[in-house]
Write an enzyme that holds these catalytic residues in place. Structure first.
Site, PDB file in Angstrom:
ATOM      1  CD  GLU A   1      -5.337  -6.074  -1.365  1.00 59.18           C
ATOM      2  OE1 GLU A   1      -4.813  -5.082  -1.414  1.00 59.18           O
ATOM      3  OE2 GLU A   1      -6.020  -6.658  -0.525  1.00 59.18           O
TER       4      GLU A   1
ATOM      5  CG  ASN B   1      -0.492  -0.025   2.425  1.00 59.46           C
ATOM      6  OD1 ASN B   1       0.709  -0.808   2.585  1.00 59.46           O
ATOM      7  ND2 ASN B   1      -0.955   0.209   3.474  1.00 59.46           N
TER       8      ASN B   1
HETATM    9  N1  THU Z   1      -5.224  -1.714   2.542  1.00 57.97           N
HETATM   10  C1  THU Z   1      -4.647  -2.444   1.517  1.00 57.97           C
HETATM   11  O1  THU Z   1      -3.529  -2.171   1.178  1.00 57.97           O
HETATM   12  N2  THU Z   1      -5.348  -3.720   1.234  1.00 57.97           N
HETATM   13  C2  THU Z   1      -6.218  -4.411   1.997  1.00 57.97           C
HETATM   14  O2  THU Z   1      -6.768  -5.391   1.359  1.00 57.97           O
HETATM   15  C3  THU Z   1      -7.134  -3.643   3.057  1.00 57.97           C
HETATM   16  C4  THU Z   1      -6.538  -2.254   3.186  1.00 57.97           C
HETATM   17  C5  THU Z   1      -4.630  -0.552   2.875  1.00 57.97           C
HETATM   18  C6  THU Z   1      -5.252   0.734   2.625  1.00 57.97           C
HETATM   19  C7  THU Z   1      -4.700   1.696   3.552  1.00 57.97           C
HETATM   20  O3  THU Z   1      -3.421   2.209   3.161  1.00 57.97           O
HETATM   21  C8  THU Z   1      -4.335   0.744   4.694  1.00 57.97           C
HETATM   22  O4  THU Z   1      -4.280  -0.449   4.466  1.00 57.97           O
HETATM   23  C9  THU Z   1      -5.516   0.971   5.822  1.00 57.97           C
HETATM   24  O5  THU Z   1      -6.887   1.044   5.341  1.00 57.97           O
END
Ligand code: THU
Length: 134
Positions: free
Chosen positions: A56, A43
């Site tokens: 993802e 992320n």
């Molecule tokens: N996030 C992801 O990268 N993938 C997920 O499956 C759920 C949430 C991230 C988005 C944000 O940067 C952080 O987790 C908190 O929501």
């Protein structure tokens, strides 16, 4: 090393690169494509919160940029007691490049804890071949 351990190692490595200064919630994702290659993403948040991207999303972009077409397995990893599943938007992103049988592997830092099929997570996905002009 079997493919799921490989995906776990990849996701753990990229999880450590996550840029999550706002939520402090790092996520790593790793894909095994149907042609046997692997890709990963983390992320990447932004001070303008909606501009952030999910792990993802990064892994899918890497897969498309790398020339693979289909997700066979995707592993999502976070340091969380509650296992995390891909958010709704990411399920839709995954389904664009996967069959309903695509495996979604849920992991925490100690290993893979659950394996679900995409169809379990997004049973009535939006799909309409009339919109595809390829
Ligand atoms: N996030 C992801 O990268 N993938 C997920 O499956 C759920 C949430 C991230 C988005 C944000 O940067 C952080 O987790 C908190 O929501």
């Amino acid at each position: 090393m079997n493919t799921s351990s490989q995906l776990f190692e990849l996701a753990y490595k990229v999880y450590q690169q996550a840029y999550a200064p706002y939520s402090k919630f790092a996520v790593g994702a790793a894909i095994l494509s149907s042609d046997g290659r692997t890709y990963s993403g983390c992320n990447v948040e932004n001070i303008s919160y909606p501009c952030g991207s999910c792990a993802e999303q990064g892994a899918i972009s890497a897969m498309i940029a790398g020339g693979s077409k289909e997700i066979a397995q995707i592993l999502v990893l976070a340091d969380s007691q509650d296992l995390i599943t891909p958010c709704g938007a990411c399920l839709q992103r995954i389904q664009e490049f996967a069959t309903p049988e695509c495996e979604v592997l849920l992991a925490d830092l100690s290993g893979i804890k659950q394996v679900l099929k995409l169809q379990d997570l997004l049973p009535h996905a939006f799909q309409n071949q009339e919109l595809c002009h390829e």
